[in-house]
Motif scaffolding. Structure first.
Motif, PDB file in Angstrom:
ATOM      1  N   SER A  86     -20.389  -0.805   7.289  1.00  0.00           N
ATOM      2  CA  SER A  86     -19.005  -1.285   7.298  1.00  0.00           C
ATOM      3  C   SER A  86     -18.808  -2.264   8.449  1.00  0.00           C
ATOM      4  CB  SER A  86     -18.042  -0.104   7.428  1.00  0.00           C
ATOM      5  OG  SER A  86     -18.187   0.531   8.681  1.00  0.00           O
ATOM      6  N   ALA A  93      -5.638  -4.500  -0.066  1.00  0.00           N
ATOM      7  CA  ALA A  93      -5.715  -4.929   1.337  1.00  0.00           C
ATOM      8  C   ALA A  93      -4.790  -6.111   1.593  1.00  0.00           C
ATOM      9  CB  ALA A  93      -7.152  -5.281   1.707  1.00  0.00           C
ATOM     10  N   PHE A 122      -6.770  -2.109   6.098  1.00  0.00           N
ATOM     11  CA  PHE A 122      -6.352  -1.246   4.991  1.00  0.00           C
ATOM     12  C   PHE A 122      -7.060   0.111   5.068  1.00  0.00           C
ATOM     13  CE2 PHE A 122      -7.098   0.346   0.656  1.00  0.00           C
ATOM     14  CZ  PHE A 122      -5.791   0.572   0.273  1.00  0.00           C
ATOM     15  N   TYR A 123      -8.370   0.097   5.272  1.00  0.00           N
ATOM     16  CA  TYR A 123      -9.109   1.362   5.352  1.00  0.00           C
ATOM     17  C   TYR A 123      -8.660   2.206   6.533  1.00  0.00           C
ATOM     18  CZ  TYR A 123     -12.434   0.280   1.635  1.00  0.00           C
ATOM     19  OH  TYR A 123     -13.010   0.020   0.417  1.00  0.00           O
ATOM     20  N   LYS A 124      -8.314   1.551   7.659  1.00  0.00           N
ATOM     21  CA  LYS A 124      -7.879   2.298   8.857  1.00  0.00           C
ATOM     22  C   LYS A 124      -6.597   3.077   8.576  1.00  0.00           C
ATOM     23  CE  LYS A 124      -7.722   3.402  13.297  1.00  0.00           C
ATOM     24  NZ  LYS A 124      -6.419   3.962  13.516  1.00  0.00           N
ATOM     25  N   GLN A 125      -5.653   2.487   7.823  1.00  0.00           N
ATOM     26  CA  GLN A 125      -4.405   3.214   7.527  1.00  0.00           C
ATOM     27  C   GLN A 125      -4.680   4.427   6.652  1.00  0.00           C
ATOM     28  OE1 GLN A 125      -2.400   3.499   4.448  1.00  0.00           O
ATOM     29  NE2 GLN A 125      -4.184   2.657   3.372  1.00  0.00           N
ATOM     30  N   GLY A 126      -5.799   4.406   5.932  1.00  0.00           N
ATOM     31  CA  GLY A 126      -6.173   5.550   5.115  1.00  0.00           C
ATOM     32  C   GLY A 126      -7.058   6.546   5.863  1.00  0.00           C
ATOM     33  N   ASP A 185      -9.991   5.796   7.463  1.00  0.00           N
ATOM     34  CA  ASP A 185     -11.415   5.438   7.396  1.00  0.00           C
ATOM     35  C   ASP A 185     -11.705   4.322   8.399  1.00  0.00           C
ATOM     36  OD1 ASP A 185     -14.018   4.980   6.691  1.00  0.00           O
ATOM     37  OD2 ASP A 185     -13.600   4.382   4.624  1.00  0.00           O
ATOM     38  N   TRP A 238      -9.388  -5.784   4.945  1.00  0.00           N
ATOM     39  CA  TRP A 238      -9.915  -4.535   4.392  1.00  0.00           C
ATOM     40  C   TRP A 238     -10.126  -3.494   5.482  1.00  0.00           C
ATOM     41  CZ3 TRP A 238      -9.706  -2.643  -0.265  1.00  0.00           C
ATOM     42  CH2 TRP A 238      -9.558  -3.507  -1.347  1.00  0.00           C
ATOM     43  N   ALA A 239     -10.579  -3.917   6.661  1.00  0.00           N
ATOM     44  CA  ALA A 239     -10.734  -2.965   7.774  1.00  0.00           C
ATOM     45  C   ALA A 239      -9.376  -2.383   8.147  1.00  0.00           C
ATOM     46  CB  ALA A 239     -11.370  -3.651   8.977  1.00  0.00           C
ATOM     47  N   TRP A 252      -3.644  -2.147  13.666  1.00  0.00           N
ATOM     48  CA  TRP A 252      -4.862  -1.349  13.487  1.00  0.00           C
ATOM     49  C   TRP A 252      -4.760  -0.019  14.232  1.00  0.00           C
ATOM     50  CZ3 TRP A 252      -8.866   1.054  15.899  1.00  0.00           C
ATOM     51  CH2 TRP A 252     -10.005   1.291  15.149  1.00  0.00           C
ATOM     52  N   ARG A 282     -13.729   1.481  10.110  1.00  0.00           N
ATOM     53  CA  ARG A 282     -14.771   0.543   9.712  1.00  0.00           C
ATOM     54  C   ARG A 282     -15.219  -0.319  10.877  1.00  0.00           C
ATOM     55  NH1 ARG A 282     -15.825  -0.021   4.038  1.00  0.00           N
ATOM     56  NH2 ARG A 282     -15.087   1.938   3.195  1.00  0.00           N
TER      57      ARG A 282
END
Length: 198
Positions: free
Chosen positions: A98, A134, A178-182, A184, A175-176, A119, A186
């Motif tokens: 990632s 994202a 977006f994944y952080k709010q979930g 995850d 995308w990083a 973030w 990256r």
């Protein structure tokens, strides 16, 4: 009075007025020199210059890349890129493959920018809108979404990615974000670069 028969008594040294003035001047000079280091110590030392984006990128284990606009972008977001549509950035890759990217301008900021704050303190995704989640999340939190091509340090194209641009000139891989709010993580934990904000 005969100067040859009337010498000063033992233990008494005759002084003329000029020698007394010279002695006082010497004492004043010694006192002034003794206080000079104290005056210098009391002055605040100039602050060390803040590290630049490339210095901070290298020190944190990132690699320098160039982001190049793939889709047209309107002002004021377009102003972040140079005339050829390029923007220097830093990219971190984790062991799992990632990645996370920040513009060098964002990385060089001493205080956390809008991209970094988004973030570090993510807002829950509202799951509205179609297309890229994202890109939608970027717009949801007040950013401008665009697509870029990112280039390696040696000029090799490394593919396309989404980018989230903010009004303060900061930019981050969407995308990083977006994944952080979930939940995850990256590429890199930005809390290690801005610990006071986490």
């Amino acid at each position: 009075m005969n100067p040859f028969t009337h010498w000063p008594r033992p233990g008494i040294v005759a002084r003329s007025r000029p020698s007394r003035l010279w002695g006082l001047g010497l004492l004043g000079l010694i006192a002034a020199l003794g206080q000079a280091p104290l005056a210098q110590a009391a002055q605040p030392k100039p602050a060390a210059p803040a590290p630049t984006g490339p210095e901070r990128c290298e020190a944190s284990g990132g690699r320098a890349v160039i982001w190049s606009l793939r889709t047209p972008l309107k002002e004021p977001a377009r102003a972040q890129f140079d005339q050829r549509g390029r923007l220097p950035a830093c990219e971190w890759r984790a062991a799992d493959g990632s990645k996370l990217g920040l513009s060098m301008r964002t990385l060089a900021a001493v205080q956390a920018s809008q991209a970094v704050k988004a973030w570090l303190k993510p807002v829950a995704f509202d799951a509205k809108g179609g297309g890229s989640p994202a890109a939608h999340y970027c717009v949801q939190i007040g950013g401008t979404s665009t697509t870029i091509v990112h280039w390696g340090a040696r000029g090799a194209a490394a593919g396309e990615m989404g980018l989230c641009l903010f009004a303060d000139g900061s930019a981050i891989d969407d995308w990083a974000l977006f994944y952080k709010q979930g939940g995850d993580l990256r590429g890199k934990d930005l809390a290690t670069l801005w610990p006071e904000k986490s």
